[in-house]
Design a protein around this motif. Structure first.
Motif, PDB file in Angstrom:
ATOM      1  N   THR A 104      -3.577 -73.965  -6.732  1.00 30.24           N
ATOM      2  CA  THR A 104      -4.808 -73.722  -6.007  1.00 30.24           C
ATOM      3  C   THR A 104      -4.666 -72.522  -5.083  1.00 30.24           C
ATOM      4  OG1 THR A 104      -5.272 -76.100  -6.009  1.00 30.24           O
ATOM      5  CG2 THR A 104      -6.517 -74.753  -4.460  1.00 30.24           C
ATOM      6  N   THR A 126      -6.171 -70.918  -1.831  1.00 34.38           N
ATOM      7  CA  THR A 126      -6.954 -71.304  -0.662  1.00 34.38           C
ATOM      8  C   THR A 126      -7.287 -70.042   0.118  1.00 34.38           C
ATOM      9  OG1 THR A 126      -5.849 -73.444  -0.573  1.00 34.38           O
ATOM     10  CG2 THR A 126      -7.003 -72.730   1.418  1.00 34.38           C
ATOM     11  N   GLY A 158      -5.234 -70.053 -10.742  1.00 37.34           N
ATOM     12  CA  GLY A 158      -4.689 -71.100 -11.594  1.00 37.34           C
ATOM     13  C   GLY A 158      -3.241 -70.853 -11.958  1.00 37.34           C
ATOM     14  N   THR A 211      -4.472 -74.809 -13.694  1.00 36.95           N
ATOM     15  CA  THR A 211      -4.696 -76.171 -13.235  1.00 36.95           C
ATOM     16  C   THR A 211      -3.714 -77.124 -13.908  1.00 36.95           C
ATOM     17  OG1 THR A 211      -6.206 -76.813 -15.020  1.00 36.95           O
ATOM     18  CG2 THR A 211      -7.178 -75.691 -13.098  1.00 36.95           C
ATOM     19  N   ASP A 212      -3.829 -78.382 -13.551  1.00 40.17           N
ATOM     20  CA  ASP A 212      -3.118 -79.441 -14.275  1.00 40.17           C
ATOM     21  C   ASP A 212      -3.774 -79.617 -15.650  1.00 40.17           C
ATOM     22  OD1 ASP A 212      -1.531 -79.924 -12.012  1.00 40.17           O
ATOM     23  OD2 ASP A 212      -2.929 -81.441 -11.252  1.00 40.17           O
ATOM     24  N   PHE A 263     -11.806 -78.715 -12.800  1.00 42.17           N
ATOM     25  CA  PHE A 263     -10.841 -77.629 -12.656  1.00 42.17           C
ATOM     26  C   PHE A 263     -11.144 -76.691 -11.492  1.00 42.17           C
ATOM     27  CE2 PHE A 263     -10.197 -78.033 -17.496  1.00 42.17           C
ATOM     28  CZ  PHE A 263      -9.181 -78.955 -17.320  1.00 42.17           C
ATOM     29  N   GLN A 320      -9.355 -77.166  -8.314  1.00 34.18           N
ATOM     30  CA  GLN A 320      -7.917 -76.957  -8.507  1.00 34.18           C
ATOM     31  C   GLN A 320      -7.587 -75.471  -8.538  1.00 34.18           C
ATOM     32  OE1 GLN A 320      -5.986 -79.179 -11.713  1.00 34.18           O
ATOM     33  NE2 GLN A 320      -7.638 -80.673 -11.668  1.00 34.18           N
ATOM     34  N   LEU A 321      -8.594 -74.645  -8.827  1.00 30.61           N
ATOM     35  CA  LEU A 321      -8.404 -73.203  -8.884  1.00 30.61           C
ATOM     36  C   LEU A 321      -8.638 -72.530  -7.546  1.00 30.61           C
ATOM     37  CD1 LEU A 321     -10.259 -72.486 -12.248  1.00 30.61           C
ATOM     38  CD2 LEU A 321      -7.777 -72.470 -11.873  1.00 30.61           C
ATOM     39  N   THR A 330      -9.982 -73.190  -3.357  1.00 34.25           N
ATOM     40  CA  THR A 330     -10.429 -73.955  -2.198  1.00 34.25           C
ATOM     41  C   THR A 330     -10.823 -72.955  -1.123  1.00 34.25           C
ATOM     42  OG1 THR A 330      -8.943 -75.784  -2.708  1.00 34.25           O
ATOM     43  CG2 THR A 330      -9.766 -75.655  -0.453  1.00 34.25           C
ATOM     44  N   GLY A 388      -6.582 -77.431 -19.897  1.00 33.32           N
ATOM     45  CA  GLY A 388      -6.289 -76.950 -18.552  1.00 33.32           C
ATOM     46  C   GLY A 388      -7.152 -75.740 -18.279  1.00 33.32           C
TER      47      GLY A 388
END
Length: 151
Positions: free
Chosen positions: A2, A4, A19, A21-22, A74, A77-78, A80, A108
């Motif tokens: 992520t 931020t 990314g 992501t999971d 996703f 997760q990429l 914030t 993903g």
């Protein structure tokens, strides 16, 4: 992974990669639940025996809109954005489905900030999210998401 950032910093991040992501499994039960939720029971998604026998994909595939809906999983997760009083999903500019998602695949996401601009008291950002199929050569979905963040 992520990224931020703050709302104002988004303005200088155009071109930044995000990314990955999971991974998430897209099993047949998830496809069936999506079919029940949307009423889309097209046989290429829900009739495993027929899809194996007749589908050009060799078996059942996930709905394109199921794949698109995972962008919502996703995206945070990429990227914030903090601190904010509110984040708003404005919509999508462009969506494509370059490759089908066979049942049992793992997906993903990766992304790129393609635009950012002040809008009123907030910042509007366009993030291009590519939903990747593990081991695949083409993405399952590419969507330009439009969000607004208000400090």
């Amino acid at each position: 992974m992520t990224t931020t950032t703050t709302p104002d910093a988004l303005l200088g991040m155009v071109g930044s990669a995000l990314g990955p992501t999971d991974w998430i499994a897209v099993e047949q039960d998830r496809i069936d639940l999506f079919a029940d939720a949307t009423g889309d029971h097209q046989w290429i998604h829900t009739d495993v025996a027929r899809a194996v026998a007749e589908s050009p994909f060799g078996g059942p595939i996930a709905h394109g809109y199921l794949t698109l809906s995972l962008v919502n999983l996703f995206l945070p997760q990429l990227l914030t954005v903090e601190p904010i009083s509110m984040g708003v999903n404005v919509g999508l500019d462009k969506v494509r489905f370059p490759a089908p998602v066979p049942a049992g695949s793992r997906l993903g996401g990766g992304g790129e900030i393609v635009a950012a601009e002040p809008i009123g008291e907030g910042i509007q950002v366009v993030v291009r999210v590519a939903v990747e199929i593990e081991g695949g050569t083409k993405p399952a979905c590419v969507a330009d998401t439009v969000s607004r963040f208000f400090p």
